[in-house]
Design an enzyme around this catalytic site. Structure first.
Site, PDB file in Angstrom:
ATOM      1  N   ASP A  13       8.371  -4.900  73.755  1.00 39.02           N
ATOM      2  CA  ASP A  13       9.291  -4.289  72.788  1.00 39.02           C
ATOM      3  C   ASP A  13       9.857  -5.296  71.793  1.00 39.02           C
ATOM      4  O   ASP A  13       9.807  -5.086  70.579  1.00 39.02           O
ATOM      5  CB  ASP A  13      10.475  -3.614  73.510  1.00 39.02           C
ATOM      6  CG  ASP A  13      10.062  -2.326  74.209  1.00 39.02           C
ATOM      7  OD1 ASP A  13       8.970  -1.806  73.906  1.00 39.02           O
ATOM      8  OD2 ASP A  13      10.839  -1.849  75.057  1.00 39.02           O
ATOM      9  N   ARG A  92      25.878  -8.218  79.682  1.00 43.12           N
ATOM     10  CA  ARG A  92      25.679  -7.767  78.303  1.00 43.12           C
ATOM     11  C   ARG A  92      26.718  -8.260  77.305  1.00 43.12           C
ATOM     12  O   ARG A  92      26.364  -8.745  76.229  1.00 43.12           O
ATOM     13  CB  ARG A  92      25.549  -6.229  78.237  1.00 43.12           C
ATOM     14  CG  ARG A  92      24.401  -5.654  79.060  1.00 43.12           C
ATOM     15  CD  ARG A  92      23.143  -6.446  78.917  1.00 43.12           C
ATOM     16  NE  ARG A  92      21.966  -5.791  79.483  1.00 43.12           N
ATOM     17  CZ  ARG A  92      20.850  -6.412  79.755  1.00 43.12           C
ATOM     18  NH1 ARG A  92      20.752  -7.711  79.553  1.00 43.12           N
ATOM     19  NH2 ARG A  92      19.821  -5.776  80.257  1.00 43.12           N
ATOM     20  N   ASP A 121      23.055  -0.204  78.037  1.00 42.00           N
ATOM     21  CA  ASP A 121      23.069  -1.566  77.496  1.00 42.00           C
ATOM     22  C   ASP A 121      23.291  -1.610  75.983  1.00 42.00           C
ATOM     23  O   ASP A 121      23.990  -2.463  75.470  1.00 42.00           O
ATOM     24  CB  ASP A 121      21.783  -2.302  77.879  1.00 42.00           C
ATOM     25  CG  ASP A 121      21.787  -2.677  79.359  1.00 42.00           C
ATOM     26  OD1 ASP A 121      22.894  -2.861  79.911  1.00 42.00           O
ATOM     27  OD2 ASP A 121      20.700  -2.786  79.950  1.00 42.00           O
ATOM     28  N   SER A 173      11.083  -0.838  85.204  1.00 46.22           N
ATOM     29  CA  SER A 173      11.913  -1.582  84.273  1.00 46.22           C
ATOM     30  C   SER A 173      12.857  -2.420  85.130  1.00 46.22           C
ATOM     31  O   SER A 173      13.565  -1.886  85.992  1.00 46.22           O
ATOM     32  CB  SER A 173      12.705  -0.607  83.396  1.00 46.22           C
ATOM     33  OG  SER A 173      13.791  -1.302  82.826  1.00 46.22           O
TER      34      SER A 173
HETATM   35  N1  ARG Z   1      21.876   1.006  85.463  1.00 45.15           N
HETATM   36  C1  ARG Z   1      22.307  -0.330  85.285  1.00 45.15           C
HETATM   37  C2  ARG Z   1      23.395  -0.451  84.262  1.00 45.15           C
HETATM   38  O1  ARG Z   1      23.530   0.429  83.449  1.00 45.15           O
HETATM   39  C3  ARG Z   1      21.171  -1.281  84.998  1.00 45.15           C
HETATM   40  C4  ARG Z   1      20.511  -1.067  83.671  1.00 45.15           C
HETATM   41  C5  ARG Z   1      19.236  -1.866  83.462  1.00 45.15           C
HETATM   42  N2  ARG Z   1      18.269  -1.555  84.475  1.00 45.15           N
HETATM   43  C6  ARG Z   1      16.979  -1.849  84.430  1.00 45.15           C
HETATM   44  N3  ARG Z   1      16.278  -1.577  85.480  1.00 45.15           N
HETATM   45  N4  ARG Z   1      16.422  -2.414  83.414  1.00 45.15           N
HETATM   46  O2  ARG Z   1      24.107  -1.409  84.262  1.00 45.15           O
END
Ligand code: ARG
Length: 390
Positions: A13, A92, A121, A173
């Site tokens: 990406d 983040r 995110d 992911s």
């Molecule tokens: N659900 C989690 C959050 O919102 C993790 C998000 C990213 N997860 C991932 N498998 N890439 O903080």
């Protein structure tokens, strides 16, 4: 050309994003934040440059991440929906903060990230960036570009000669940092499916973990872990150390369906060995040293703290006010907790503190008892008095 600072992971990406942004008239400065994901940053750097980035920044943010993000969340006992220790969510605002700092330094016109429009995110990145630099343009290519499927994206990558091996893509992911690992997609999207054993990397299979329990003592100072088995460690190292010990004993797996901010439920698997033992130990220490009212009052605020973190509101007044509150609460949260880790179980088996409010002479049923049981009668009469009908 305009300048954009792109949060770059080295994946498909964000690599396509470099070319896509170029098509839109932006020169990309790639920015890689090292929060402990164990990537080969030299390789990623090369990939960014050969894809067309004009410059690459790699920042080691591990120390700041643990000290200024993970530790405050531990002090606050912040656990989202009672299960998620927020490893991804906490990283983040930190990543976004440095992205904006680079943008300012480079006098860039915009920042860009590779988040989709369905996740949390994007919110965390963008709220942080907006609060720091309200006028900076934010571009989220994945939300707006024309590729509808992964195959279309791969075709684009091939056409643009992006040096990336797209055949190796896992069906999942995954987000990894020093504090934990989040796994979603693939077969996990059906919440009835048991997570396949091969998705786990930080935690052993309980069936293969040692038959002999591991005892570990965690010492806390003002609400944060400072020693393991009597030995002092720096914040990042103590997290790594506890990930190792707990992970070896299969401790730290979480399987949950959570409420995303954008209004959907999603199924996520987490591995958070250090977080699991630290939160368990910290809770027990809280129980030992805090008075009853503080103990019950802070619960709601812990939940609020977790929601703010999850929902991208880390850099807001309330979160900072709660930090002040939790710093006060944690002034006495100093002591040692002994845990027994065994095949996925984490049991607290001992706790001690110089600030302990536990008084053995009051609790004992033995001959050292100083509790005056005669006082109980009057106490109970008054306690129930407001509710009598007579
Ligand atoms: N659900 C989690 C959050 O919102 C993790 C998000 C990213 N997860 C991932 N498998 N890439 O903080």
């Amino acid at each position: 050309m305009k300048k954009v600072v792109l949060a770059y992971s080295g994946g498909l990406d964000t690599s396509c994003a470099i070319k896509w942004l170029e098509d839109k008239g932006y020169d990309s400065i790639a920015y890689c934040a090292d929060v402990g994901q164990g990537d080969d940053f030299e390789l990623i750097k090369k990939r960014a440059l050969s894809t067309g980035a004009s410059k690459v920044y790699v920042l080691d943010l591990k120390k700041e991440f643990v000290e200024d993000y993970v530790f405050p969340a531990i002090k606050a006992s912040a656990v989202y929906e009672n299960k998620y220790f927020l490893a991804t969510a906490l990283s983040r605002p930190l990543i976004a903060k440095h992205q904006v700092l680079i943008a300012k330094q480079e006098k860039a016109n915009a920042i860009a990230h590779g988040c989709t429009g369905k996740g949390n995110d994007q919110v965390r990145f963008e709220v942080t960036a907006r609060l720091m630099a309200p006028k900076l343009e934010i571009i989220a290519p994945v939300r707006i570009w024309e590729f509808k499927t992964r195959d279309q994206e791969i075709d684009y990558a091939k056409a643009k000669k992006i040096p990336i091996d797209v055949t190796k893509k896992s069906p999942y992911s995954i987000d990894l940092n020093v504090y934990g690992r989040s796994i979603e997609c693939g077969v996990l999207e059906d919440p009835w499916n048991e997570p396949p054993e091969n998705i786990f990397k930080l935690t052993k299979n309980p069936l293969k973990a040692s038959n002999i329990p591991t005892y570990v003592e965690i010492e806390f100072n003002k609400g944060v872990p400072v020693k393991v088995d009597g030995k002092a460690y720096q914040p990042v190292t103590i997290i790594e150390k506890l990930n190792q010990i707990a992970g070896d004993n299969a401790v730290g797996r979480v399987d949950m369906v959570e409420n995303r901010l954008v209004g959907i439920k999603s199924r996520e698997i987490y591995e958070n060995p250090a977080g699991t033992v630290i939160h368990a130990a910290k809770h027990e220490l809280d129980c030992l040293v805090l008075d009853r009212e503080t103990m019950s009052h802070k619960q709601g605020l812990s939940q609020k703290y977790a929601q703010l973190t999850y929902n991208g509101l880390w850099d807001t007044p309330l979160k900072k006010e709660l930090d002040a509150y939790f710093n006060k609460v944690n002034e006495r949260v100093t002591g040692v907790v002994r845990l027994k880790l065994h095949k996925g179980n984490c049991m607290v088996v001992g706790r001690k503190s110089k600030f302990s409010r536990y008084k053995e002479e009051l609790a004992t049923y033995g001959d050292k008892d100083v509790f005056d049981q005669k006082l109980a009668d009057g106490f109970i009469q008054l306690w129930g008095m407001p509710y009598g009908s007579g």
